[in-house]
Design a protein around this motif. Sequence first.
Motif, PDB file in Angstrom:
ATOM      1  N   VAL A   1       0.839  -1.202   0.000  1.00 43.05           N
ATOM      2  CA  VAL A   1       0.000   0.000   0.000  1.00 43.05           C
ATOM      3  C   VAL A   1       0.868   1.244   0.000  1.00 43.05           C
ATOM      4  O   VAL A   1       0.584   2.208  -0.721  1.00 43.05           O
ATOM      5  N   GLN A   2       1.954   1.219   0.750  1.00 46.88           N
ATOM      6  CA  GLN A   2       2.854   2.371   0.774  1.00 46.88           C
ATOM      7  C   GLN A   2       3.434   2.619  -0.616  1.00 46.88           C
ATOM      8  O   GLN A   2       3.511   3.763  -1.072  1.00 46.88           O
ATOM      9  N   ALA A   3       3.821   1.549  -1.315  1.00 44.61           N
ATOM     10  CA  ALA A   3       4.355   1.700  -2.679  1.00 44.61           C
ATOM     11  C   ALA A   3       3.277   2.202  -3.631  1.00 44.61           C
ATOM     12  O   ALA A   3       3.545   3.050  -4.490  1.00 44.61           O
ATOM     13  N   MET A   4       2.043   1.704  -3.488  1.00 45.80           N
ATOM     14  CA  MET A   4       0.947   2.125  -4.363  1.00 45.80           C
ATOM     15  C   MET A   4       0.629   3.601  -4.201  1.00 45.80           C
ATOM     16  O   MET A   4       0.251   4.273  -5.151  1.00 45.80           O
ATOM     17  N   THR A   5       0.765   4.109  -2.981  1.00 37.47           N
ATOM     18  CA  THR A   5       0.343   5.475  -2.674  1.00 37.47           C
ATOM     19  C   THR A   5       1.503   6.461  -2.656  1.00 37.47           C
ATOM     20  O   THR A   5       1.334   7.597  -2.234  1.00 37.47           O
ATOM     21  N   ALA A   6       2.675   6.027  -3.120  1.00 39.49           N
ATOM     22  CA  ALA A   6       3.837   6.912  -3.183  1.00 39.49           C
ATOM     23  C   ALA A   6       3.979   7.473  -4.599  1.00 39.49           C
ATOM     24  O   ALA A   6       3.580   6.845  -5.575  1.00 39.49           O
ATOM     25  N   ASP A   7       4.562   8.644  -4.699  1.00 41.56           N
ATOM     26  CA  ASP A   7       4.859   9.255  -5.997  1.00 41.56           C
ATOM     27  C   ASP A   7       5.911   8.408  -6.697  1.00 41.56           C
ATOM     28  O   ASP A   7       7.062   8.353  -6.262  1.00 41.56           O
ATOM     29  N   GLN A   8       5.518   7.762  -7.788  1.00 40.61           N
ATOM     30  CA  GLN A   8       6.447   6.904  -8.526  1.00 40.61           C
ATOM     31  C   GLN A   8       7.231   7.666  -9.592  1.00 40.61           C
ATOM     32  O   GLN A   8       8.086   7.092 -10.260  1.00 40.61           O
TER      33      GLN A   8
ATOM     34  N   TRP B   1      -5.113  16.414 -15.063  1.00 41.78           N
ATOM     35  CA  TRP B   1      -5.271  17.619 -14.256  1.00 41.78           C
ATOM     36  C   TRP B   1      -4.884  18.850 -15.053  1.00 41.78           C
ATOM     37  O   TRP B   1      -4.049  18.795 -15.940  1.00 41.78           O
ATOM     38  N   ALA B   2      -5.457  19.980 -14.703  1.00 45.30           N
ATOM     39  CA  ALA B   2      -5.159  21.242 -15.381  1.00 45.30           C
ATOM     40  C   ALA B   2      -4.811  22.300 -14.348  1.00 45.30           C
ATOM     41  O   ALA B   2      -5.066  22.145 -13.159  1.00 45.30           O
ATOM     42  N   GLY B   3      -4.234  23.381 -14.796  1.00 45.65           N
ATOM     43  CA  GLY B   3      -3.924  24.508 -13.925  1.00 45.65           C
ATOM     44  C   GLY B   3      -2.941  24.131 -12.834  1.00 45.65           C
ATOM     45  O   GLY B   3      -2.049  23.304 -13.025  1.00 45.65           O
ATOM     46  N   GLU B   4      -3.115  24.746 -11.677  1.00 48.91           N
ATOM     47  CA  GLU B   4      -2.225  24.510 -10.546  1.00 48.91           C
ATOM     48  C   GLU B   4      -2.248  23.051 -10.098  1.00 48.91           C
ATOM     49  O   GLU B   4      -1.238  22.494  -9.665  1.00 48.91           O
ATOM     50  N   ALA B   5      -3.409  22.404 -10.219  1.00 51.06           N
ATOM     51  CA  ALA B   5      -3.535  20.999  -9.806  1.00 51.06           C
ATOM     52  C   ALA B   5      -2.614  20.086 -10.603  1.00 51.06           C
ATOM     53  O   ALA B   5      -2.195  19.039 -10.106  1.00 51.06           O
ATOM     54  N   LYS B   6      -2.269  20.480 -11.830  1.00 52.32           N
ATOM     55  CA  LYS B   6      -1.397  19.648 -12.671  1.00 52.32           C
ATOM     56  C   LYS B   6      -0.068  19.376 -11.985  1.00 52.32           C
ATOM     57  O   LYS B   6       0.502  18.300 -12.123  1.00 52.32           O
ATOM     58  N   ASN B   7       0.434  20.327 -11.235  1.00 57.02           N
ATOM     59  CA  ASN B   7       1.712  20.161 -10.549  1.00 57.02           C
ATOM     60  C   ASN B   7       1.576  19.462  -9.200  1.00 57.02           C
ATOM     61  O   ASN B   7       2.578  19.124  -8.584  1.00 57.02           O
ATOM     62  N   GLN B   8       0.348  19.274  -8.725  1.00 56.15           N
ATOM     63  CA  GLN B   8       0.134  18.653  -7.420  1.00 56.15           C
ATOM     64  C   GLN B   8      -0.133  17.159  -7.496  1.00 56.15           C
ATOM     65  O   GLN B   8      -0.009  16.463  -6.506  1.00 56.15           O
ATOM     66  N   TRP B   9      -0.537  16.657  -8.656  1.00 56.34           N
ATOM     67  CA  TRP B   9      -0.901  15.248  -8.788  1.00 56.34           C
ATOM     68  C   TRP B   9       0.159  14.500  -9.572  1.00 56.34           C
ATOM     69  O   TRP B   9       0.564  14.924 -10.643  1.00 56.34           O
ATOM     70  N   ARG B  10       0.603  13.377  -9.024  1.00 53.64           N
ATOM     71  CA  ARG B  10       1.658  12.566  -9.605  1.00 53.64           C
ATOM     72  C   ARG B  10       1.143  11.140  -9.800  1.00 53.64           C
ATOM     73  O   ARG B  10       0.106  10.770  -9.267  1.00 53.64           O
ATOM     74  N   TYR B  11       1.899  10.330 -10.503  1.00 52.47           N
ATOM     75  CA  TYR B  11       1.525   8.937 -10.707  1.00 52.47           C
ATOM     76  C   TYR B  11       1.968   8.076  -9.524  1.00 52.47           C
ATOM     77  O   TYR B  11       3.135   8.072  -9.151  1.00 52.47           O
ATOM     78  N   GLY B  12       1.002   7.341  -8.956  1.00 54.01           N
ATOM     79  CA  GLY B  12       1.312   6.276  -8.013  1.00 54.01           C
ATOM     80  C   GLY B  12       1.213   4.968  -8.778  1.00 54.01           C
ATOM     81  O   GLY B  12       1.362   4.943  -9.992  1.00 54.01           O
ATOM     82  N   LEU B  13       0.956   3.878  -8.095  1.00 54.42           N
ATOM     83  CA  LEU B  13       0.721   2.598  -8.766  1.00 54.42           C
ATOM     84  C   LEU B  13      -0.778   2.349  -8.765  1.00 54.42           C
ATOM     85  O   LEU B  13      -1.364   1.970  -7.761  1.00 54.42           O
TER      86      LEU B  13
ATOM     87  N   GLN C   1       1.342  10.512   4.076  1.00 63.16           N
ATOM     88  CA  GLN C   1       0.276  11.457   4.399  1.00 63.16           C
ATOM     89  C   GLN C   1      -0.160  12.218   3.161  1.00 63.16           C
ATOM     90  O   GLN C   1       0.082  13.395   3.014  1.00 63.16           O
ATOM     91  N   ARG C   2      -0.809  11.521   2.266  1.00 62.12           N
ATOM     92  CA  ARG C   2      -1.244  12.139   1.026  1.00 62.12           C
ATOM     93  C   ARG C   2      -2.665  11.715   0.697  1.00 62.12           C
ATOM     94  O   ARG C   2      -3.190  10.743   1.209  1.00 62.12           O
ATOM     95  N   LEU C   3      -3.239  12.446  -0.216  1.00 63.33           N
ATOM     96  CA  LEU C   3      -4.530  12.082  -0.795  1.00 63.33           C
ATOM     97  C   LEU C   3      -4.229  11.280  -2.047  1.00 63.33           C
ATOM     98  O   LEU C   3      -3.407  11.693  -2.866  1.00 63.33           O
ATOM     99  N   VAL C   4      -4.834  10.103  -2.176  1.00 61.20           N
ATOM    100  CA  VAL C   4      -4.686   9.322  -3.398  1.00 61.20           C
ATOM    101  C   VAL C   4      -6.051   9.196  -4.041  1.00 61.20           C
ATOM    102  O   VAL C   4      -7.077   9.183  -3.360  1.00 61.20           O
ATOM    103  N   SER C   5      -6.068   9.124  -5.361  1.00 61.71           N
ATOM    104  CA  SER C   5      -7.326   9.153  -6.080  1.00 61.71           C
ATOM    105  C   SER C   5      -7.198   8.375  -7.377  1.00 61.71           C
ATOM    106  O   SER C   5      -6.101   8.198  -7.905  1.00 61.71           O
ATOM    107  N   SER C   6      -8.324   7.937  -7.887  1.00 57.98           N
ATOM    108  CA  SER C   6      -8.341   7.253  -9.175  1.00 57.98           C
ATOM    109  C   SER C   6      -9.610   7.656  -9.910  1.00 57.98           C
ATOM    110  O   SER C   6     -10.705   7.301  -9.494  1.00 57.98           O
TER     111      SER C   6
END
Length: 135
Positions: A28-35, A46-58, A77-82
């Motif tokens: 779970v830690q690997a899935m929810t980490a910035d890969q 994502w667009a605008g400012e959010a584009k720089n805040q969201w990264r790829y996890g697994l 301590q992050r928000l993860v989403s799909s």
Amino acid sequence: ASDLIKFSQMILASGSYNGSQILAPETVQAMTADQTFGVPLNKTIWAGEAKNQWRYGLGNWVQVLDPTDNSPEEEAQRLVSSEGAFGTSEWVDFDLQYAAAFTIWARPGTETVAFVNDLKNLVSEAVAALNMSAP
């Protein structure tokens, strides 16, 4: 959406659901980490400012408020989403300790992502307010 929320609750509980350990906490830690480790992304939903805040996890997106910070302590301590192509969305907020999922039907390329992001913010504000008022 009921299976999706169960999966999200399992992610929130470090791989455990209903008293059973389904995934190892390290998974779970690997899935929810910035890969991507801060590498610039050319394609993103994502667009605008959010584009720089969201990264790829697994298997999901990982919100990284400071993309240059890749320390393992911060990763937990992050928000993860799909977000699905047609409006299905789930997210796990580790800071506020909640998971959410919903489905809508929308054509790809519509303003679904902005709607989902606004909804996440509203739900997070409501959960934070409930947490502050809890005894």
